[in-house]
Design a protein around this motif. Structure first.
Motif, PDB file in Angstrom:
ATOM      1  N   ASP A 223       0.491  -0.747  -0.045  1.00  0.00           N
ATOM      2  CA  ASP A 223       0.028   0.112  -0.302  1.00  0.00           C
ATOM      3  C   ASP A 223       0.641   1.246  -0.105  1.00  0.00           C
ATOM      4  N   CYS A 224       1.998   1.125  -0.727  1.00  0.00           N
ATOM      5  CA  CYS A 224       3.357   2.166  -0.507  1.00  0.00           C
ATOM      6  C   CYS A 224       2.874   3.241  -1.859  1.00  0.00           C
ATOM      7  N   PRO A 225       3.196   4.556  -1.454  1.00  0.00           N
ATOM      8  CA  PRO A 225       3.199   5.583  -2.775  1.00  0.00           C
ATOM      9  C   PRO A 225       3.168   5.267  -3.996  1.00  0.00           C
ATOM     10  N   THR A 226       2.510   5.852  -4.988  1.00  0.00           N
ATOM     11  CA  THR A 226       2.908   5.490  -5.784  1.00  0.00           C
ATOM     12  C   THR A 226       2.916   6.196  -7.151  1.00  0.00           C
ATOM     13  N   ILE A 227       4.409   6.601  -7.659  1.00  0.00           N
ATOM     14  CA  ILE A 227       4.820   7.658  -8.807  1.00  0.00           C
ATOM     15  C   ILE A 227       4.483   7.132 -10.179  1.00  0.00           C
ATOM     16  N   ILE A 228       3.702   8.207 -11.069  1.00  0.00           N
ATOM     17  CA  ILE A 228       3.779   7.814 -12.346  1.00  0.00           C
ATOM     18  C   ILE A 228       4.121   8.664 -13.030  1.00  0.00           C
ATOM     19  N   TYR A 229       4.449   7.817 -14.987  1.00  0.00           N
ATOM     20  CA  TYR A 229       5.133   8.893 -15.905  1.00  0.00           C
ATOM     21  C   TYR A 229       4.558   8.724 -17.171  1.00  0.00           C
TER      22      TYR A 229
ATOM     23  N   ILE B 185       3.957  12.862  -1.434  1.00  0.00           N
ATOM     24  CA  ILE B 185       3.648  11.251  -1.748  1.00  0.00           C
ATOM     25  C   ILE B 185       3.476  11.184   0.146  1.00  0.00           C
ATOM     26  N   LYS B 186       3.232  12.178   0.609  1.00  0.00           N
ATOM     27  CA  LYS B 186       2.899  12.098   2.419  1.00  0.00           C
ATOM     28  C   LYS B 186       1.499  12.175   2.590  1.00  0.00           C
ATOM     29  N   LYS B 187       0.252  13.131   1.509  1.00  0.00           N
ATOM     30  CA  LYS B 187      -0.309  13.843   1.841  1.00  0.00           C
ATOM     31  C   LYS B 187      -1.168  12.193   2.419  1.00  0.00           C
ATOM     32  N   ASP B 188      -2.401  12.259   3.318  1.00  0.00           N
ATOM     33  CA  ASP B 188      -3.628  11.875   3.362  1.00  0.00           C
ATOM     34  C   ASP B 188      -5.020  11.412   2.597  1.00  0.00           C
ATOM     35  N   GLU B 189      -5.411  10.489   2.346  1.00  0.00           N
ATOM     36  CA  GLU B 189      -6.559  10.119   1.616  1.00  0.00           C
ATOM     37  C   GLU B 189      -7.577  11.255   1.398  1.00  0.00           C
ATOM     38  N   GLU B 190      -8.091  12.342   2.466  1.00  0.00           N
ATOM     39  CA  GLU B 190      -8.319  13.735   2.327  1.00  0.00           C
ATOM     40  C   GLU B 190      -8.253  14.995   1.484  1.00  0.00           C
ATOM     41  N   SER B 191      -6.420  14.698   1.490  1.00  0.00           N
ATOM     42  CA  SER B 191      -5.522  15.734   0.997  1.00  0.00           C
ATOM     43  C   SER B 191      -5.358  15.418  -0.224  1.00  0.00           C
TER      44      SER B 191
END
Length: 375
Positions: free
Chosen positions: A193-199, A336-342
């Motif tokens: 469930d780690c953050p994901t970067i996309i290109y 990547i540190k933003k929570d779901e609300e943000s």
């Protein structure tokens, strides 16, 4: 879409018909009385649409190249046809367009450039040529406000310049956007469930995508796991898979390859934390924001695509110092540190930016203003 203006007859003389522009050209054809004359090729490889599928298409013009300059055969005769306004790409390299502009001035016909305008990196000679070339047009439709401001400093009248922005397939993308919701697409692939970067885009060396992998490696050394997905074809043997393997992060990288399914692309953007384009950014910014994903790229605007202007720092994305990997990593960390609300608030801001300006409806409004404004 409602009909905008059918009174004036518009003639579009284009260097080529890029695939992504079919929706906006078709919308123009539906809302204005117009004819399209489109060049057959350019020196660089660009995917084109089926010209005959375009409403208002009349003929294909042959582009004859001598080094970087070219001549569009049979374009001059169009000046003598029954058209009120002529829209062109605004390319000084097209030698025949200079003659078209001069003939239109003699005959009292209006001309409009649909152009990048100024980049901010022009040398002395190129500035002189561009200043003369654009002065021949009646009006200028420029991709962003950044270029318009640069042109104002060069002495161009702001009243003859209009920001046309850019767009993709607005109607199709908005329908997909309305159906999107959080999914497990990344959890299912990465098993975390780690953050994901996309290109999203072609994988080329000048896009500096190896920097994305180096940042992910640095995060891992600090105990932070970050995933990255790459949508696009490796056209220059960049071999991101080998770089990732050497850095020990192969299990955090998803080389999806080329994808033309907007439903899949939309889902990937919507669920990613940030879209990262280290080299520069163009229509990828519009693609990403359309589906609610903030965009991160460098701050050297004179080497950016005009679409960078859709990025509002801290709201719809961010800019890192060009060439500064540490600053890029710090900006990644912020997003990547933003929570779901943000993250949801960011999606809304991204949607608002696209709906405000970077869409076909906005562009039709600009063209209507260009057609109707008396100058």
């Amino acid at each position: 879409m409602k009909t905008v203006n059918k009174e004036k007859k518009l003639c579009f003389i284009l260097n080529i018909g890029p695939h992504y522009r079919f929706p906006v050209f078709n919308a123009i054809a539906e809302n204005f009385t117009c004819a399209f004359y489109i060049g057959n090729h350019l020196k660089q490889s660009i995917k084109t649409f089926d010209y005959k599928a375009l409403k208002g298409y009349v003929a294909t013009l042959n582009n004859h190249f001598v080094r970087n300059f070219y001549w569009q055969s049979k374009s001059l005769r169009l000046v003598f046809k029954n058209y009120d306004m002529y829209f062109m790409d605004g390319e000084p390299y097209c030698l025949s367009s200079w003659i078209v502009l001069l003939l239109c001035r003699i005959l009292g016909k209006q001309t409009v450039a649909w152009t990048h305008g100024w980049y901010g990196r022009e040398g002395f000679v190129k500035r002189l040529i561009k200043r003369l070339y654009y002065s021949l047009y009646t009006k200028l439709m420029v991709y962003n406000e950044y270029s318009i401001k640069l042109m104002e400093r060069e002495g161009f009248n702001p009243d003859k310049m209009y920001c046309i922005a850019n767009s993709l397939d607005t109607e199709k993308d908005l329908k997909i956007r309305s159906e999107l919701s959080p999914s497990n697409i990344y959890r299912n692939y990465f098993k975390n469930d780690c953050p994901t970067i996309i290109y999203c885009g072609r994988i080329q060396k000048w896009k500096k995508l190896d920097l994305v992998l180096r940042c992910i490696s640095q995060f891992k050394s600090e105990g932070v796991i970050v995933n990255a997905v790459f949508l696009g074809k490796d056209v220059e043997n960049v071999a991101l898979d080998k770089i990732a393997e050497n850095l020990g992060i192969a299990d955090q990288i998803w080389l999806y390859g080329p994808c033309y399914d907007e439903q899949i692309i939309g889902e990937m953007f919507y669920n990613a934390d940030v879209c990262l384009s280290p080299g520069n950014v163009g229509l990828t910014a519009i693609h990403s924001l359309t589906f609610g994903c903030p965009v991160l790229t460098h701050d050297d605007f004179k080497h950016q695509g005009p679409e960078f202007e859709a990025i509002r720092a801290g709201q719809t994305g961010d800019f890192f110092k060009e060439g500064d990997v540490a600053d890029m990593k710090a900006k990644i960390a912020f997003w990547i540190k933003k929570d779901e609300e943000s993250r949801n608030k960011t999606r809304i801001k991204a949607f608002d930016e696209i709906d405000r300006k970077w869409n076909i409806y906005y562009q039709l409004g600009v063209i209507e203003k260009v057609v109707n404004d008396e100058q």
